[in-house]
Design a protein around this motif. Structure first.
Motif, PDB file in Angstrom:
ATOM      1  N   GLY A  33       0.805  -1.216   0.000  1.00  0.00           N
ATOM      2  CA  GLY A  33       0.000   0.000   0.000  1.00  0.00           C
ATOM      3  C   GLY A  33       0.837   1.264   0.000  1.00  0.00           C
ATOM      4  O   GLY A  33       1.752   1.415   0.811  1.00  0.00           O
ATOM      5  N   GLN A  34       0.520   2.172  -0.917  1.00  0.00           N
ATOM      6  CA  GLN A  34       1.277   3.430  -1.011  1.00  0.00           C
ATOM      7  C   GLN A  34       0.416   4.650  -0.667  1.00  0.00           C
ATOM      8  O   GLN A  34       0.919   5.759  -0.598  1.00  0.00           O
ATOM      9  N   PHE A  35      -0.880   4.413  -0.473  1.00  0.00           N
ATOM     10  CA  PHE A  35      -1.764   5.477   0.013  1.00  0.00           C
ATOM     11  C   PHE A  35      -3.007   4.840   0.617  1.00  0.00           C
ATOM     12  O   PHE A  35      -3.331   3.676   0.343  1.00  0.00           O
ATOM     13  N   SER A  36      -3.681   5.598   1.439  1.00  0.00           N
ATOM     14  CA  SER A  36      -4.949   5.159   2.028  1.00  0.00           C
ATOM     15  C   SER A  36      -6.046   6.128   1.602  1.00  0.00           C
ATOM     16  O   SER A  36      -5.783   7.115   0.889  1.00  0.00           O
ATOM     17  N   LEU A  37      -7.288   5.861   2.037  1.00  0.00           N
ATOM     18  CA  LEU A  37      -8.431   6.637   1.546  1.00  0.00           C
ATOM     19  C   LEU A  37      -9.283   7.162   2.692  1.00  0.00           C
ATOM     20  O   LEU A  37      -9.408   6.515   3.732  1.00  0.00           O
ATOM     21  N   GLU A  38      -9.825   8.335   2.464  1.00  0.00           N
ATOM     22  CA  GLU A  38     -10.847   8.885   3.352  1.00  0.00           C
ATOM     23  C   GLU A  38     -11.991   9.387   2.490  1.00  0.00           C
ATOM     24  O   GLU A  38     -11.769   9.840   1.355  1.00  0.00           O
ATOM     25  N   TYR A  39     -13.219   9.308   3.030  1.00  0.00           N
ATOM     26  CA  TYR A  39     -14.397   9.646   2.228  1.00  0.00           C
ATOM     27  C   TYR A  39     -15.253  10.668   2.963  1.00  0.00           C
ATOM     28  O   TYR A  39     -15.392  10.632   4.188  1.00  0.00           O
ATOM     29  N   GLU A  40     -15.849  11.566   2.175  1.00  0.00           N
ATOM     30  CA  GLU A  40     -16.717  12.590   2.766  1.00  0.00           C
ATOM     31  C   GLU A  40     -17.672  13.101   1.683  1.00  0.00           C
ATOM     32  O   GLU A  40     -17.288  13.261   0.523  1.00  0.00           O
ATOM     33  N   ARG A  41     -18.916  13.329   2.082  1.00  0.00           N
ATOM     34  CA  ARG A  41     -19.885  13.890   1.130  1.00  0.00           C
ATOM     35  C   ARG A  41     -20.047  15.378   1.390  1.00  0.00           C
ATOM     36  O   ARG A  41     -20.299  15.791   2.525  1.00  0.00           O
ATOM     37  N   SER A  42     -19.875  16.162   0.315  1.00  0.00           N
ATOM     38  CA  SER A  42     -19.990  17.610   0.507  1.00  0.00           C
ATOM     39  C   SER A  42     -20.298  18.288  -0.813  1.00  0.00           C
ATOM     40  O   SER A  42     -19.838  17.838  -1.871  1.00  0.00           O
ATOM     41  N   GLU A  43     -21.092  19.360  -0.770  1.00  0.00           N
ATOM     42  CA  GLU A  43     -21.368  20.206  -1.935  1.00  0.00           C
ATOM     43  C   GLU A  43     -21.856  19.409  -3.149  1.00  0.00           C
ATOM     44  O   GLU A  43     -21.484  19.686  -4.281  1.00  0.00           O
ATOM     45  N   GLY A  44     -22.678  18.411  -2.909  1.00  0.00           N
ATOM     46  CA  GLY A  44     -23.214  17.628  -4.025  1.00  0.00           C
ATOM     47  C   GLY A  44     -22.233  16.626  -4.594  1.00  0.00           C
ATOM     48  O   GLY A  44     -22.497  16.014  -5.629  1.00  0.00           O
ATOM     49  N   PHE A  45     -21.098  16.452  -3.963  1.00  0.00           N
ATOM     50  CA  PHE A  45     -20.090  15.485  -4.415  1.00  0.00           C
ATOM     51  C   PHE A  45     -19.847  14.443  -3.330  1.00  0.00           C
ATOM     52  O   PHE A  45     -20.132  14.663  -2.152  1.00  0.00           O
TER      53      PHE A  45
END
Length: 397
Positions: free
Chosen positions: A148-160
């Motif tokens: 693994g060379q990166f991880s992920l974070e998720y968020e809903r905002s501004e219609g995206f």
């Protein structure tokens, strides 16, 4: 009965995840240019505004990062996927980012039932055909086995729905572990690509990848995940799977390894697979092969029945449907008799015994005999002959 003599149809062949015993009609891997056009077409179908799809509301995905090592890679990937020209400067990190983006813009990514259909994992085949076709087997394996060379974070905002690439943590983006319906199709796709190679090309690609294969030693969870998947993808050379099996047969296993089903259709023969299953699971329930039931049949022909029977009868039939379908296919083939029509076609025609008398009669038909027979003439007696030749008396004047 060998796999070649099984009654394979196109429908059955499309249940495979890369044929080990290739048929002439089996699909081939795409060229790198065609694979790239497929990837851009998949990206073009992404959700661009809020969309109601069945019971779900989908938002367009926005990919962002403040993590410096991946910032330029992400920008390059997003720009390239908008263009028809195939990129030439592939590197491992950029292709990990590309795989992440394409996986997360798919609107059907949460539907594992699609993987029962050939078209349900076309995105994985396009990625692997692009990687391996552009830079070879060794490069493709570098991408698929990269830590693994990166991880992920998720968020809903501004219609995206924002997908942020962040520094690696405990849950990194890797392509050899994680959710089955996300990572497994990429390994199936590599098996398709490998099976498409002529023998001499496969030998060259494998020789070039050998130094990479030598890196993975031992049976630790991380390494075994990779080794089992590699053995599956490269099972044209079953010695790779047999080497993993030999170590497993000698080891003291605390629990059954999760990636073991990748070895089921990759070993030398069905007996070898049964030995491994018995050693690891004893009389208990083996780990299921998930989507690989027909791949086991392709590998071992009717001998696959012993493996499939070990999987059946321990859980609800809805979870066994693939093994049941594959076993039914094998058992039907093993017990099939030639159809009456086929038997009639191939049976020699009966000929009547001809006696000499019949032979003569056949040679001289009755109708012909009456035509050619000499005409009968009336028998003439001397008296009649004399009467016929005597001069006629003249009447008196």
């Amino acid at each position: 009965m060998t796999t070649a003599t099984l009654p394979w149809t196109k429908v059955h062949r499309l249940k495979l995840h890369g044929p080990r015993n290739r048929h002439a009609s089996d699909p081939l891997a795409a060229t790198p240019d065609d694979a790239w056009l497929q990837l851009t077409a998949i990206y073009a179908q992404r959700v661009k505004k809020e969309t109601q799809l069945g019971p779900r509301v989908l938002f367009p995905r926005r990919f962002v990062t403040k993590f410096k090592p991946v910032r330029s890679c992400l920008a390059a990937v997003l720009a390239e996927l908008e263009r028809p020209e195939r990129p030439q400067d592939l590197d491992v990190l950029k292709e990990l980012v590309r795989a992440y983006v394409l996986e997360h813009i798919r609107t059907d990514s949460n539907d594992p039932t699609l993987l029962d259909r050939w078209g349900g994992w076309r995105h994985a085949r396009a990625l692997v055909d692009f990687w391996a076709g552009s830079k070879g087997l060794a490069f493709c394996l570098e991408v698929l086995t990269s830590p693994g060379q990166f991880s992920l974070e998720y968020e809903r905002s501004e219609g995206f729905f924002d997908c942020e690439l962040v520094a690696p943590n405990d849950d990194t983006w890797v392509l050899y572990d994680g959710v089955h319906n996300v990572t497994s199709p990429l390994w199936w796709a590599l098996r398709v690509w490998v099976s498409s190679l002529p023998d001499d090309a496969f030998a060259r690609e494998l020789a070039a990848a050998r130094p990479l294969l030598a890196r993975w030693k031992g049976l630790g969870p991380h390494v075994l995940n990779i080794r089992c998947r590699v053995a599956f993808a490269l099972s044209r050379d079953p010695s790779i799977a047999e080497a993993v099996k030999a170590e497993l047969m000698q080891s003291a296993l605390d629990e059954s390894p999760d990636p073991l089903p990748f070895l089921y259709p990759a070993l030398l023969d069905a007996n070898s697979a049964v030995e491994l299953i018995t050693r690891v699971f004893g009389e208990g329930t083996p780990r299921r092969p998930l989507w690989l039931s027909f791949d086991i049949v392709d590998a071992y022909g009717t001998d696959a029945a012993d493996i499939l029977r070990r999987m059946i009868g321990h859980s609800a039939k809805q979870y066994e449907r693939r093994e049941l379908a594959a076993l039914e296919f094998v058992e039907r083939a093993a017990s099939a008799k030639p159809s009456a029509k086929k038997a009639a076609k191939t049976a020699p025609k009966k000929t009547a015994k001809v006696t000499p008398a019949k032979k003569i009669a056949k040679a001289t038909p009755a109708k012909k005999a009456t035509k050619t027979a000499p005409k009968k003439t009336a028998k003439v007696t001397p008296a009649k002959k004399a009467a016929k030749t005597a001069p006629k008396k003249k009447p008196p004047k």
